[in-house]
Design a protein around this motif. Structure first.
Motif, mmCIF file in Angstrom:
data_model
loop_
_atom_site.group_PDB
_atom_site.id
_atom_site.type_symbol
_atom_site.label_atom_id
_atom_site.label_comp_id
_atom_site.label_asym_id
_atom_site.label_seq_id
_atom_site.Cartn_x
_atom_site.Cartn_y
_atom_site.Cartn_z
ATOM 1 N N VAL A 93 0.924 -1.196 0.083
ATOM 2 C CA VAL A 93 -0.112 -0.110 -0.071
ATOM 3 C C VAL A 93 0.894 1.147 0.096
ATOM 4 O O VAL A 93 1.713 1.463 0.777
ATOM 5 C CB VAL A 93 -1.088 0.152 1.065
ATOM 6 C CG1 VAL A 93 -1.824 1.308 1.274
ATOM 7 C CG2 VAL A 93 -1.735 -1.177 1.349
ATOM 8 N N ASP A 94 0.716 2.011 -1.102
ATOM 9 C CA ASP A 94 1.364 3.371 -1.131
ATOM 10 C C ASP A 94 0.177 4.343 -0.665
ATOM 11 O O ASP A 94 -0.668 4.578 -1.424
ATOM 12 C CB ASP A 94 1.905 3.682 -2.408
ATOM 13 C CG ASP A 94 2.568 5.081 -2.476
ATOM 14 O OD1 ASP A 94 2.352 6.005 -1.689
ATOM 15 O OD2 ASP A 94 3.247 5.203 -3.273
ATOM 16 N N GLN A 95 0.010 4.764 0.566
ATOM 17 C CA GLN A 95 -0.778 5.662 0.968
ATOM 18 C C GLN A 95 -1.032 6.875 0.157
ATOM 19 O O GLN A 95 -2.173 7.431 -0.130
ATOM 20 C CB GLN A 95 -0.995 5.823 2.265
ATOM 21 C CG GLN A 95 -1.070 4.669 3.395
ATOM 22 C CD GLN A 95 0.457 4.165 3.772
ATOM 23 O OE1 GLN A 95 1.417 4.654 3.035
ATOM 24 N NE2 GLN A 95 0.464 3.593 4.861
ATOM 25 N N LEU A 123 -4.882 8.093 0.595
ATOM 26 C CA LEU A 123 -5.359 7.577 1.817
ATOM 27 C C LEU A 123 -5.112 8.326 3.009
ATOM 28 O O LEU A 123 -3.882 8.417 3.031
ATOM 29 C CB LEU A 123 -5.604 5.954 1.795
ATOM 30 C CG LEU A 123 -6.272 5.162 0.813
ATOM 31 C CD1 LEU A 123 -5.776 3.701 1.244
ATOM 32 C CD2 LEU A 123 -7.941 5.681 1.173
ATOM 33 N N GLY A 124 -5.892 8.505 4.236
ATOM 34 C CA GLY A 124 -5.189 8.536 5.374
ATOM 35 C C GLY A 124 -6.127 7.788 6.360
ATOM 36 O O GLY A 124 -7.292 7.649 6.108
ATOM 37 N N SER A 179 -8.377 19.630 5.197
ATOM 38 C CA SER A 179 -8.317 20.325 3.850
ATOM 39 C C SER A 179 -6.906 21.195 3.735
ATOM 40 O O SER A 179 -6.430 21.777 2.785
ATOM 41 C CB SER A 179 -9.414 21.311 3.419
ATOM 42 O OG SER A 179 -9.320 22.487 4.614
ATOM 43 N N MET A 180 -6.177 21.400 4.905
ATOM 44 C CA MET A 180 -4.794 22.039 5.031
ATOM 45 C C MET A 180 -3.968 21.110 4.302
ATOM 46 O O MET A 180 -2.705 21.622 4.368
ATOM 47 C CB MET A 180 -4.547 22.529 6.328
ATOM 48 C CG MET A 180 -5.617 23.299 7.019
ATOM 49 S SD MET A 180 -5.055 23.962 8.504
ATOM 50 C CE MET A 180 -5.143 22.437 9.701
ATOM 51 N N TYR A 181 -4.308 19.946 4.131
ATOM 52 C CA TYR A 181 -2.986 19.055 3.725
ATOM 53 C C TYR A 181 -3.490 18.480 2.235
ATOM 54 O O TYR A 181 -4.387 18.555 1.786
ATOM 55 C CB TYR A 181 -3.021 17.702 4.405
ATOM 56 C CG TYR A 181 -2.749 17.902 5.952
ATOM 57 C CD1 TYR A 181 -1.431 17.634 6.242
ATOM 58 C CD2 TYR A 181 -3.652 18.241 6.765
ATOM 59 C CE1 TYR A 181 -1.027 17.862 7.525
ATOM 60 C CE2 TYR A 181 -3.128 18.525 7.895
ATOM 61 C CZ TYR A 181 -1.854 18.380 8.421
ATOM 62 O OH TYR A 181 -1.573 18.536 9.787
ATOM 63 N N ARG A 182 -2.210 18.446 1.376
ATOM 64 C CA ARG A 182 -2.318 17.917 -0.026
ATOM 65 C C ARG A 182 -2.937 16.407 -0.002
ATOM 66 O O ARG A 182 -2.683 15.634 0.990
ATOM 67 C CB ARG A 182 -1.254 17.881 -0.772
ATOM 68 C CG ARG A 182 -0.491 19.742 -0.779
ATOM 69 C CD ARG A 182 0.757 19.461 -1.647
ATOM 70 N NE ARG A 182 1.657 18.728 -0.983
ATOM 71 C CZ ARG A 182 2.613 17.847 -1.492
ATOM 72 N NH1 ARG A 182 2.618 17.609 -3.030
ATOM 73 N NH2 ARG A 182 3.509 17.053 -0.744
ATOM 74 N N PRO A 183 -3.562 15.867 -1.190
ATOM 75 C CA PRO A 183 -3.869 14.579 -1.265
ATOM 76 C C PRO A 183 -2.809 13.617 -0.796
ATOM 77 O O PRO A 183 -3.093 12.625 -0.621
ATOM 78 C CB PRO A 183 -4.294 14.561 -2.574
ATOM 79 C CG PRO A 183 -5.008 15.794 -3.209
ATOM 80 C CD PRO A 183 -3.994 16.579 -2.302
ATOM 81 N N LEU A 184 -1.389 13.925 -1.265
ATOM 82 C CA LEU A 184 -0.564 12.981 -0.979
ATOM 83 C C LEU A 184 0.106 12.847 0.407
ATOM 84 O O LEU A 184 0.536 12.175 0.955
ATOM 85 C CB LEU A 184 0.681 13.445 -1.783
ATOM 86 C CG LEU A 184 0.823 13.457 -3.285
ATOM 87 C CD1 LEU A 184 2.111 14.230 -3.876
ATOM 88 C CD2 LEU A 184 0.574 12.145 -3.854
ATOM 89 N N GLU A 185 -0.795 13.933 1.442
ATOM 90 C CA GLU A 185 -0.381 13.842 2.865
ATOM 91 C C GLU A 185 -1.528 13.391 3.679
ATOM 92 O O GLU A 185 -1.888 13.977 4.662
ATOM 93 C CB GLU A 185 -0.135 15.265 2.940
ATOM 94 C CG GLU A 185 0.956 15.959 2.362
ATOM 95 C CD GLU A 185 1.212 17.701 2.515
ATOM 96 O OE1 GLU A 185 2.489 17.777 2.761
ATOM 97 O OE2 GLU A 185 0.147 18.190 2.490
ATOM 98 N N LEU A 245 -10.811 7.719 8.803
ATOM 99 C CA LEU A 245 -10.643 7.344 7.527
ATOM 100 C C LEU A 245 -10.954 8.361 6.517
ATOM 101 O O LEU A 245 -12.047 8.921 6.337
ATOM 102 C CB LEU A 245 -11.287 5.970 7.321
ATOM 103 C CG LEU A 245 -11.206 5.191 5.888
ATOM 104 C CD1 LEU A 245 -9.894 4.891 5.684
ATOM 105 C CD2 LEU A 245 -12.059 3.827 5.900
ATOM 106 N N LEU A 246 -9.799 8.571 5.956
ATOM 107 C CA LEU A 246 -9.637 9.971 4.896
ATOM 108 C C LEU A 246 -9.440 9.336 3.360
ATOM 109 O O LEU A 246 -8.556 8.656 3.334
ATOM 110 C CB LEU A 246 -8.753 11.007 5.323
ATOM 111 C CG LEU A 246 -8.682 12.039 4.352
ATOM 112 C CD1 LEU A 246 -9.681 13.105 4.051
ATOM 113 C CD2 LEU A 246 -7.331 12.983 4.837
ATOM 114 N N VAL A 247 -10.254 9.921 2.480
ATOM 115 C CA VAL A 247 -9.889 9.332 1.119
ATOM 116 C C VAL A 247 -10.069 10.767 0.136
ATOM 117 O O VAL A 247 -11.248 11.454 0.356
ATOM 118 C CB VAL A 247 -11.229 8.180 0.710
ATOM 119 C CG1 VAL A 247 -10.800 8.078 -0.742
ATOM 120 C CG2 VAL A 247 -11.273 7.489 1.631
#
Length: 421
Positions: free
Chosen positions: A123-125, A130-131, A369-375, A406-408
């Motif tokens: 898994v590469d989150q 994903l978070g 939302s303060m974080y990018r999708p990669l974070e 669980l964040l997508v």
């Protein structure tokens, strides 16, 4: 969909909780901004009244449940294969697959992350958008009773789930549902043939997993008479770019959508309603079945059997809780929402009520939302820590519920790995 608003009459969650808090704390004290120095530290017994199960008397008739050979055989079959083995190649489209989720542990350390298992592709989150985090609350007598899962078949579908156990054996019930509900869904022929009739698939799968819980209880492999779990799942069909959300109880799902014009911030949309006993339709069903709805004088309306002090639940739908289902009108029937994923739909949050007790949907969306999708992992941890801190402030360090995030990031999650960015 309507945006989340604490003033909207349709939002029973967290508006109800805000009113209860303000009544308890006194006027002029905003939610989430309390100080433990302004009031006496609440006793553990008092603070625990905010949790799912109140004080109960376990006396009562045994649930009248039939154990069928079909259910016994199905349980055996489900145990023989993991979920990836159940996904047929023609249904999966040849995409890369992985399944990750919590596994039951007996750890009692507060705020410890729950053990996790992975099968399939590594898994590469970040690439998967994903978070996730599943943090043990401040309840010394029990392990972390939350569970969660993610199943992804690249370029085909993803399934996300959060399950919040309650009662002495709630962690076992939430883990059983986490393991088996998704298996029932993916082995359904309607799901395999183009993800058709997903609403019916979800309803039938919830009903069947409740039947399996009853069978496991009769076989003495689970103790589900006064223990159960919430359940919220989201199925993201990558072909149709649609989202199907099915739930019982109060592990709320929230969508974060870009405001127009020019993506000027995110607006929170609550996709599920809390199944609470004081809702008009829920109360009517409970009372028709012989149950009672009683305000506990603190923070919750609770369900009891006629002339009895069980199950004491503050939710009107759930999985497990066999005596409550039999005697009080509690149901496993999920509410199901189906909708297209719009270009402006940025993120999806599924969280246990350890998050939602003191954080509104809009606040949660603003935090992540303060974080990018990669974070995504950092964003999930930030939200969990904020939830923990608010519990400590509001309850004076007496009790903290288990906390699962669980964040997508929806569009990131739908991309094939080689093009994710």
């Amino acid at each position: 969909l309507k945006p989340f608003s604490s003033n909207s009459p349709r939002v029973t969650f967290p508006a109800q909780r805000k009113r209860v808090l303000l009544l308890r704390q006194g006027p002029g004290v905003p939610m989430g901004c309390g100080s433990s120095s302004r009031t006496k530290k609440p006793s553990v017994e008092a603070a625990r009244r905010r949790l799912s199960v109140g004080q109960v008397d376990g006396a009562g008739a045994e649930p009248n449940l039939d154990v069928t050979e079909d259910d016994r055989g199905l349980i055996t079959g489900l145990n023989q294969e993991n979920v990836l083995q159940m996904i047929q190649a023609d249904a999966a489209g040849g995409g890369r697959k992985f399944s990750i989720g919590s596994s039951t542990d007996q750890g009692k350390t507060s705020f410890a992350n729950k053990a996790m298992t992975e099968i399939g592709e590594k898994v590469d989150q970040a690439a998967a958008g994903l978070g996730y985090t599943c943090r043990k609350g401040l309840k010394p007598e029990s392990p972390n009773q939350d569970s969660w899962m993610v199943l992804k078949v690249e370029s085909d579908f993803s399934i996300y789930g959060v399950f919040d156990g309650h009662g002495q054996k709630g962690h076992d019930i939430s883990n059983f549902v986490k393991d088996n509900l998704v298996k029932l869904i993916v082995k359904d022929t309607r799901f395999q043939s183009g993800h058709n009739e997903l609403k019916s698939v979800c309803i039938d799968s919830f009903r069947k997993v409740q039947s399996l819980i009853a069978t496991m209880d009769q076989m003495k492999k689970l103790d589900a008479k006064l223990s159960g779990t919430t359940c919220t799942i989201a199925i993201h069909d990558h072909h149709k770019n649609s989202l199907t959300v099915a739930h019982v109880a109060d592990s709320t799902a929230v969508l974060g959508r870009w405001k127009e014009p020019a993506k000027s911030g995110l607006e929170a949309f609550q996709l599920t309603r809390d199944h609470k006993p004081d809702l008009k339709d829920e109360r009517a069903r409970i009372e028709k079945a012989g149950g009672r709805v009683v305000f506990d004088g603190y923070a919750n309306h609770r369900i009891y059997a006629k002339n009895a002090r069980y199950p004491g639940l503050n939710m009107s739908r759930c999985l497990g809780d066999l005596m409550g289902h039999q005697d009080c009108g509690i149901t496993c029937e999920p509410e199901v929402l189906e909708q297209a994923v719009q270009p402006q739909d940025h993120l999806l949050l599924l969280c246990s009520d350890g998050v939602w007790e003191f954080i509104t949907p809009q606040e949660a969306v603003d935090f992540v939302s303060m974080y990018r999708p990669l974070e995504g992992m950092a964003a999930a941890e930030k939200l969990a820590k904020e939830a923990w801190d608010r519990w400590i402030r509001e309850e004076g360090g007496a009790v903290v519920d288990d906390i699962t995030v669980l964040l997508v990031f929806l569009h990131q999650a739908a991309k094939p790995r080689e093009t994710a960015s």
